[in-house]
Design a protein around this motif. Sequence first.
Motif, PDB file in Angstrom:
ATOM      1  N   GLU A  21       3.242   6.800 -10.828  1.00  0.00           N
ATOM      2  CA  GLU A  21       4.133   7.845 -10.324  1.00  0.00           C
ATOM      3  C   GLU A  21       3.580   8.450  -9.031  1.00  0.00           C
ATOM      4  N   SER A  22       2.273   8.635  -8.978  1.00  0.00           N
ATOM      5  CA  SER A  22       1.664   9.207  -7.780  1.00  0.00           C
ATOM      6  C   SER A  22       1.810   8.271  -6.586  1.00  0.00           C
ATOM      7  N   VAL A  23       1.480   7.008  -6.780  1.00  0.00           N
ATOM      8  CA  VAL A  23       1.571   6.042  -5.677  1.00  0.00           C
ATOM      9  C   VAL A  23       3.016   5.881  -5.210  1.00  0.00           C
ATOM     10  N   LEU A  24       3.939   5.798  -6.135  1.00  0.00           N
ATOM     11  CA  LEU A  24       5.351   5.624  -5.762  1.00  0.00           C
ATOM     12  C   LEU A  24       5.879   6.822  -4.984  1.00  0.00           C
ATOM     13  N   SER A  25       5.354   8.018  -5.263  1.00  0.00           N
ATOM     14  CA  SER A  25       5.808   9.195  -4.518  1.00  0.00           C
ATOM     15  C   SER A  25       5.355   9.128  -3.067  1.00  0.00           C
ATOM     16  N   VAL A  26       4.301   8.377  -2.794  1.00  0.00           N
ATOM     17  CA  VAL A  26       3.862   8.148  -1.418  1.00  0.00           C
ATOM     18  C   VAL A  26       4.709   7.053  -0.773  1.00  0.00           C
ATOM     19  N   LEU A  36      -2.188   4.501   2.927  1.00  0.00           N
ATOM     20  CA  LEU A  36      -2.623   5.094   1.664  1.00  0.00           C
ATOM     21  C   LEU A  36      -3.925   4.401   1.267  1.00  0.00           C
ATOM     22  N   ILE A  37      -5.010   5.157   1.273  1.00  0.00           N
ATOM     23  CA  ILE A  37      -6.318   4.596   0.934  1.00  0.00           C
ATOM     24  C   ILE A  37      -6.651   5.012  -0.496  1.00  0.00           C
ATOM     25  N   ILE A  38      -6.651   4.049  -1.397  1.00  0.00           N
ATOM     26  CA  ILE A  38      -6.918   4.310  -2.811  1.00  0.00           C
ATOM     27  C   ILE A  38      -8.342   3.877  -3.119  1.00  0.00           C
ATOM     28  N   VAL A  39      -9.131   4.818  -3.639  1.00  0.00           N
ATOM     29  CA  VAL A  39     -10.526   4.536  -3.965  1.00  0.00           C
ATOM     30  C   VAL A  39     -10.685   4.585  -5.478  1.00  0.00           C
ATOM     31  N   ASP A  40     -11.010   3.451  -6.062  1.00  0.00           N
ATOM     32  CA  ASP A  40     -11.239   3.409  -7.503  1.00  0.00           C
ATOM     33  C   ASP A  40     -12.709   3.682  -7.793  1.00  0.00           C
ATOM     34  N   ASP A  41     -12.947   4.731  -8.595  1.00  0.00           N
ATOM     35  CA  ASP A  41     -14.309   5.170  -8.894  1.00  0.00           C
ATOM     36  C   ASP A  41     -14.786   4.570 -10.223  1.00  0.00           C
ATOM     37  N   CYS A  42     -14.703   3.233 -10.290  1.00  0.00           N
ATOM     38  CA  CYS A  42     -15.159   2.478 -11.466  1.00  0.00           C
ATOM     39  C   CYS A  42     -14.341   2.808 -12.720  1.00  0.00           C
ATOM     40  N   SER A  43     -13.030   2.756 -12.608  1.00  0.00           N
ATOM     41  CA  SER A  43     -12.167   2.972 -13.768  1.00  0.00           C
ATOM     42  C   SER A  43     -12.336   1.848 -14.776  1.00  0.00           C
ATOM     43  N   VAL A  44     -12.111   2.168 -16.046  1.00  0.00           N
ATOM     44  CA  VAL A  44     -12.230   1.174 -17.113  1.00  0.00           C
ATOM     45  C   VAL A  44     -10.967   1.130 -17.967  1.00  0.00           C
ATOM     46  N   ARG A  60       0.653  -1.145   3.591  1.00  0.00           N
ATOM     47  CA  ARG A  60       0.148   0.157   4.031  1.00  0.00           C
ATOM     48  C   ARG A  60      -0.929   0.695   3.085  1.00  0.00           C
ATOM     49  N   ILE A  61      -1.108   0.019   1.962  1.00  0.00           N
ATOM     50  CA  ILE A  61      -2.119   0.444   0.990  1.00  0.00           C
ATOM     51  C   ILE A  61      -3.427  -0.284   1.268  1.00  0.00           C
ATOM     52  N   ARG A  62      -4.493   0.499   1.423  1.00  0.00           N
ATOM     53  CA  ARG A  62      -5.837  -0.045   1.570  1.00  0.00           C
ATOM     54  C   ARG A  62      -6.644   0.367   0.341  1.00  0.00           C
ATOM     55  N   ALA A  89      -4.422  13.657   4.728  1.00  0.00           N
ATOM     56  CA  ALA A  89      -3.782  14.373   3.627  1.00  0.00           C
ATOM     57  C   ALA A  89      -4.364  13.864   2.311  1.00  0.00           C
ATOM     58  N   PHE A  90      -4.197  14.652   1.254  1.00  0.00           N
ATOM     59  CA  PHE A  90      -4.824  14.348  -0.021  1.00  0.00           C
ATOM     60  C   PHE A  90      -3.785  14.324  -1.149  1.00  0.00           C
ATOM     61  N   LEU A  91      -3.944  13.339  -2.026  1.00  0.00           N
ATOM     62  CA  LEU A  91      -3.129  13.294  -3.241  1.00  0.00           C
ATOM     63  C   LEU A  91      -3.953  12.659  -4.345  1.00  0.00           C
ATOM     64  N   ASP A  92      -4.179  13.411  -5.415  1.00  0.00           N
ATOM     65  CA  ASP A  92      -4.886  12.848  -6.562  1.00  0.00           C
ATOM     66  C   ASP A  92      -3.944  11.974  -7.370  1.00  0.00           C
ATOM     67  N   ALA A  93      -4.517  11.148  -8.232  1.00  0.00           N
ATOM     68  CA  ALA A  93      -3.749  10.114  -8.919  1.00  0.00           C
ATOM     69  C   ALA A  93      -2.954  10.631 -10.107  1.00  0.00           C
ATOM     70  N   ASP A  94      -2.878  11.957 -10.277  1.00  0.00           N
ATOM     71  CA  ASP A  94      -2.012  12.506 -11.321  1.00  0.00           C
ATOM     72  C   ASP A  94      -0.997  13.497 -10.760  1.00  0.00           C
ATOM     73  N   ASP A  95      -0.935  13.625  -9.423  1.00  0.00           N
ATOM     74  CA  ASP A  95       0.016  14.528  -8.779  1.00  0.00           C
ATOM     75  C   ASP A  95       1.061  13.728  -8.019  1.00  0.00           C
ATOM     76  N   VAL A  96       2.118  14.405  -7.564  1.00  0.00           N
ATOM     77  CA  VAL A  96       3.207  13.710  -6.869  1.00  0.00           C
ATOM     78  C   VAL A  96       3.687  14.539  -5.682  1.00  0.00           C
ATOM     79  N   TRP A  97       4.258  13.842  -4.708  1.00  0.00           N
ATOM     80  CA  TRP A  97       4.835  14.466  -3.526  1.00  0.00           C
ATOM     81  C   TRP A  97       6.348  14.384  -3.546  1.00  0.00           C
TER      82      TRP A  97
END
Length: 246
Positions: A21-26, A36-44, A60-62, A89-97
């Motif tokens: 939902e967050s990514v799609l809002s971007v 859109l630069i998405i940084v994964d902090d070692c998700s499991v 457009r996604i890096r 600009a900043f958007l966390d992965a649980d928020d939406v624009w």
Amino acid sequence: MSSVTFSIIMPVFNAVRTLNESVLSVLDQTFTDFELIIVDDCSVDGSRESIKLFAEMDNRIRTVFLERNSGVANARNAAIKCSEGSYIAFLDADDVWMRDKLLRQNEFFSNGADVVYSDFIRFYEDGHEKTVCSPDFVDFKKMLSGNCIGNLTGAYNTRTLGKVYQESIGHEDYLMWLQIFRRGVVAKRVPEVLARYRVLNSSLSANKFKALLWTFRIYKDKMGLGLLSSIYYLFKYAIGAMLVRV
């Protein structure tokens, strides 16, 4: 020379439930000149696989995949370091624009702003919502009394401010905005709701005692305020935070 208008910084850690939902809002923004630069902090939890699929879908996604879990500040910094946009600009992965978020902010940047921010909605798992109206005017003194900028609404101009990195101190975004406003920047408010902030029971901000300790450290150690001034602004911060949550 910046190659895109906006660089959007999105740290991710085990956010598979809300990431899409967050990514799609971007990707649904009416203003389309962004990365859109998405940084994964070692998700499991499968977040990394979702991130890879999105990157394949839209150029457009890096992506940045950290080798060890480093915390939200380091994840954001990894994205900021490689960003190419005029505005960050900043958007966390649980928020939406909202769809016009970048469009409206670009208009205000074009009129000479160093920082642009807006109103937003806090929404809860039980369906409850609350609109948070940001102040018309924000300066360094105003920021000391409480974080006036919802990080998911804020953006800053790298052409006038350079890249501003965050420190791992709990309230990373608050410290960053204080450091920016201490420079005497021109900040402009978009008087509209441009984002939605998801309030999760498990969020770090839910631990009020830790949040107060983080804030006190910012005043005392990072802003260099005396003990009495630190306590004074901590009291004002706490009152303002309670009013936002009511």
